[in-house]
Design an enzyme around this catalytic site. Structure first.
Site, PDB file in Angstrom:
ATOM      1  N   ILE A  10       0.825  -1.223   0.000  1.00  8.52           N
ATOM      2  CA  ILE A  10       0.000   0.000   0.000  1.00  8.52           C
ATOM      3  C   ILE A  10       0.857   1.271   0.000  1.00  8.52           C
ATOM      4  O   ILE A  10       0.416   2.302  -0.511  1.00  8.52           O
ATOM      5  CB  ILE A  10      -0.980  -0.006   1.197  1.00  8.52           C
ATOM      6  CG1 ILE A  10      -2.117   0.984   0.963  1.00  8.52           C
ATOM      7  CG2 ILE A  10      -0.272   0.258   2.512  1.00  8.52           C
ATOM      8  CD1 ILE A  10      -3.261   0.848   1.944  1.00  8.52           C
ATOM      9  N   ASN A  23      -3.452   0.763  15.825  1.00  6.12           N
ATOM     10  CA  ASN A  23      -3.907   0.325  17.159  1.00  6.12           C
ATOM     11  C   ASN A  23      -4.492   1.525  17.890  1.00  6.12           C
ATOM     12  O   ASN A  23      -4.330   2.677  17.467  1.00  6.12           O
ATOM     13  CB  ASN A  23      -2.758  -0.317  17.950  1.00  6.12           C
ATOM     14  CG  ASN A  23      -1.567   0.615  18.072  1.00  6.12           C
ATOM     15  OD1 ASN A  23      -1.664   1.700  18.628  1.00  6.12           O
ATOM     16  ND2 ASN A  23      -0.435   0.204  17.512  1.00  6.12           N
ATOM     17  N   GLY A  31       3.137  -5.131  10.732  1.00  6.10           N
ATOM     18  CA  GLY A  31       2.220  -5.235   9.599  1.00  6.10           C
ATOM     19  C   GLY A  31       2.174  -3.972   8.760  1.00  6.10           C
ATOM     20  O   GLY A  31       3.185  -3.299   8.534  1.00  6.10           O
ATOM     21  N   VAL A  32       0.982  -3.633   8.318  1.00 11.11           N
ATOM     22  CA  VAL A  32       0.837  -2.467   7.442  1.00 11.11           C
ATOM     23  C   VAL A  32       1.094  -1.167   8.201  1.00 11.11           C
ATOM     24  O   VAL A  32       1.581  -0.192   7.630  1.00 11.11           O
ATOM     25  CB  VAL A  32      -0.544  -2.498   6.740  1.00 11.11           C
ATOM     26  CG1 VAL A  32      -1.686  -2.183   7.671  1.00 11.11           C
ATOM     27  CG2 VAL A  32      -0.553  -1.582   5.538  1.00 11.11           C
ATOM     28  N   ASP A  33       0.806  -1.159   9.484  1.00 12.60           N
ATOM     29  CA  ASP A  33       1.072   0.010  10.330  1.00 12.60           C
ATOM     30  C   ASP A  33       2.576   0.327  10.311  1.00 12.60           C
ATOM     31  O   ASP A  33       2.986   1.489  10.079  1.00 12.60           O
ATOM     32  CB  ASP A  33       0.594  -0.325  11.765  1.00 12.60           C
ATOM     33  CG  ASP A  33       0.452   0.881  12.666  1.00 12.60           C
ATOM     34  OD1 ASP A  33       0.716   2.003  12.209  1.00 12.60           O
ATOM     35  OD2 ASP A  33       0.061   0.685  13.838  1.00 12.60           O
ATOM     36  N   SER A 116      -7.902  -5.411   9.935  1.00  9.95           N
ATOM     37  CA  SER A 116      -8.139  -6.491  10.928  1.00  9.95           C
ATOM     38  C   SER A 116      -7.792  -7.894  10.425  1.00  9.95           C
ATOM     39  O   SER A 116      -7.981  -8.862  11.164  1.00  9.95           O
ATOM     40  CB  SER A 116      -9.589  -6.503  11.438  1.00  9.95           C
ATOM     41  OG  SER A 116      -9.823  -5.440  12.333  1.00  9.95           O
ATOM     42  N   TYR A 120      -4.978  -8.908  13.970  1.00 12.67           N
ATOM     43  CA  TYR A 120      -6.278  -8.909  14.665  1.00 12.67           C
ATOM     44  C   TYR A 120      -7.167 -10.098  14.278  1.00 12.67           C
ATOM     45  O   TYR A 120      -8.278 -10.225  14.781  1.00 12.67           O
ATOM     46  CB  TYR A 120      -6.991  -7.576  14.452  1.00 12.67           C
ATOM     47  CG  TYR A 120      -6.438  -6.433  15.282  1.00 12.67           C
ATOM     48  CD1 TYR A 120      -5.373  -6.614  16.167  1.00 12.67           C
ATOM     49  CD2 TYR A 120      -6.975  -5.141  15.179  1.00 12.67           C
ATOM     50  CE1 TYR A 120      -4.870  -5.552  16.917  1.00 12.67           C
ATOM     51  CE2 TYR A 120      -6.475  -4.085  15.941  1.00 12.67           C
ATOM     52  CZ  TYR A 120      -5.424  -4.294  16.803  1.00 12.67           C
ATOM     53  OH  TYR A 120      -4.930  -3.244  17.553  1.00 12.67           O
TER      54      TYR A 120
HETATM   55  N1  APR Z   1       0.610  -3.174   2.193  1.00  3.00           N
HETATM   56  C1  APR Z   1      -0.652  -3.683   2.180  1.00  3.00           C
HETATM   57  N2  APR Z   1      -1.088  -4.579   3.083  1.00  3.00           N
HETATM   58  C2  APR Z   1      -0.212  -4.995   4.032  1.00  3.00           C
HETATM   59  C3  APR Z   1       1.113  -4.505   4.111  1.00  3.00           C
HETATM   60  C4  APR Z   1       1.521  -3.559   3.133  1.00  3.00           C
HETATM   61  N3  APR Z   1       2.742  -3.039   3.118  1.00  3.00           N
HETATM   62  N4  APR Z   1       1.721  -5.116   5.173  1.00  3.00           N
HETATM   63  C5  APR Z   1       0.832  -5.956   5.728  1.00  3.00           C
HETATM   64  N5  APR Z   1      -0.338  -5.885   5.034  1.00  3.00           N
HETATM   65  C6  APR Z   1      -1.594  -6.624   5.233  1.00  3.00           C
HETATM   66  C7  APR Z   1      -1.534  -7.905   6.026  1.00  3.00           C
HETATM   67  O1  APR Z   1      -1.056  -8.974   5.205  1.00  3.00           O
HETATM   68  C8  APR Z   1      -3.004  -8.086   6.375  1.00  3.00           C
HETATM   69  O2  APR Z   1      -3.716  -8.703   5.294  1.00  3.00           O
HETATM   70  O3  APR Z   1      -2.483  -5.813   5.985  1.00  3.00           O
HETATM   71  C9  APR Z   1      -3.508  -6.647   6.520  1.00  3.00           C
HETATM   72  C10 APR Z   1      -3.781  -6.201   7.952  1.00  3.00           C
HETATM   73  O4  APR Z   1      -2.832  -6.796   8.805  1.00  3.00           O
HETATM   74  P1  APR Z   1      -2.181  -6.010  10.047  1.00  3.00           P
HETATM   75  O5  APR Z   1      -1.231  -4.991   9.550  1.00  3.00           O
HETATM   76  O6  APR Z   1      -1.678  -7.027  10.989  1.00  3.00           O
HETATM   77  O7  APR Z   1      -3.451  -5.185  10.674  1.00  3.00           O
HETATM   78  P2  APR Z   1      -4.612  -5.680  11.692  1.00  3.00           P
HETATM   79  O8  APR Z   1      -4.946  -7.109  11.551  1.00  3.00           O
HETATM   80  O9  APR Z   1      -5.708  -4.657  11.517  1.00  3.00           O
HETATM   81  O10 APR Z   1      -3.932  -5.510  13.116  1.00  3.00           O
HETATM   82  C11 APR Z   1      -3.655  -4.222  13.608  1.00  3.00           C
HETATM   83  O11 APR Z   1      -1.357  -4.730  14.097  1.00  3.00           O
HETATM   84  O12 APR Z   1       0.542  -3.629  13.375  1.00  3.00           O
HETATM   85  C12 APR Z   1      -0.389  -3.755  14.405  1.00  3.00           C
HETATM   86  O13 APR Z   1      -0.415  -1.523  15.323  1.00  3.00           O
HETATM   87  C13 APR Z   1      -1.174  -2.470  14.607  1.00  3.00           C
HETATM   88  O14 APR Z   1      -1.984  -3.273  16.701  1.00  3.00           O
HETATM   89  C14 APR Z   1      -2.339  -3.018  15.354  1.00  3.00           C
HETATM   90  C15 APR Z   1      -2.603  -4.339  14.670  1.00  3.00           C
END
Ligand code: APR
Length: 175
Positions: A10, A23, A31-33, A116, A120
């Site tokens: 992304i 979060n 992850g994406v964060d 999520s 999550y």
């Molecule tokens: N671009 C697009 N999608 C991504 C990227 C990226 N660079 N990196 C990871 N993802 C995808 C993951 O594969 C997943 O399908 O984003 C989706 C959401 O995953 P998470 O990032 O783990 O988000 P979430 O499940 O909502 O959990 C949020 O994770 O990083 C922590 O601070 C955040 O505590 C919060 C939790």
């Protein structure tokens, strides 16, 4: 209605608003964060830490700094506990709230990750259906945004979001 699914990272997509799966403390994470904060640079975290907490189902907006976007909307999706803790409603709510904030800043194009669906643990097909329906319902009643892209980082997520969008289109075409 312009709703697209792409496979990739992304942080490389040019868009008016990039959505972060944040979060509640808005403190960055994995992850994406983590990817969004790394690509945006340290000023993003500085701004986030001025905003206080964000509840599951809600969202806040910041600048996008070094990202190829004008704004980041940080939305907090629900942790999946088996479906008995309002997870569906909270997932819909964070998508809806994100689109409201994007519309307020005049965004045409909003790019979401699969909120999520990672740490999550929300079931991916279920999340994709909720995300697609919420976005389509919002776009049907509001002028902005007029383009939404779901960017998926894994094949299974990409398949789930494509299926959800196909189902949406076929339900809109049936009499
Ligand atoms: N671009 C697009 N999608 C991504 C990227 C990226 N660079 N990196 C990871 N993802 C995808 C993951 O594969 C997943 O399908 O984003 C989706 C959401 O995953 P998470 O990032 O783990 O988000 P979430 O499940 O909502 O959990 C949020 O994770 O990083 C922590 O601070 C955040 O505590 C919060 C939790």
């Amino acid at each position: 209605m312009q709703i697209y699914v792409e496979f990739g990272d992304i942080t490389t997509i040019t868009s008016d608003v990039i959505v972060n799966a944040a979060n509640g403390a808005l403190s960055g994470g994995g992850g994406v964060d983590g990817a969004i904060h790394r690509a945006a640079g340290p000023q993003l975290l500085e701004e986030c830490l001025t905003l206080g907490r964000c509840a599951p189902g809600d969202a806040v907006i910041t600048s996008a700094y070094e990202l190829p976007a004008r704004h980041v909307v940080h939305c907090v999706g629900p942790v999946w506990y088996g479906g008995e803790r309002n997870e569906d409603r909270l997932l819909a709510s964070c998508h809806h709230r994100t689109l409201e904030l994007a519309a307020e800043v005049g965004a045409h194009h909003v790019t979401f990750p699969a909120i999520s669906c990672g740490a999550y643990r929300f079931p991916i097909n279920r999340a994709a259906t909720i995300a697609a329906r919420t976005v389509a319902n919002f776009m049907a009643s509001q002028a902005l945004p007029d383009k939404v892209t779901f960017v998926c980082f894994e094949r299974k997520t990409f398949r789930a979001f494509n299926k959800a969008i196909e189902e949406l289109h076929s339900s809109q075409q049936s009499p």
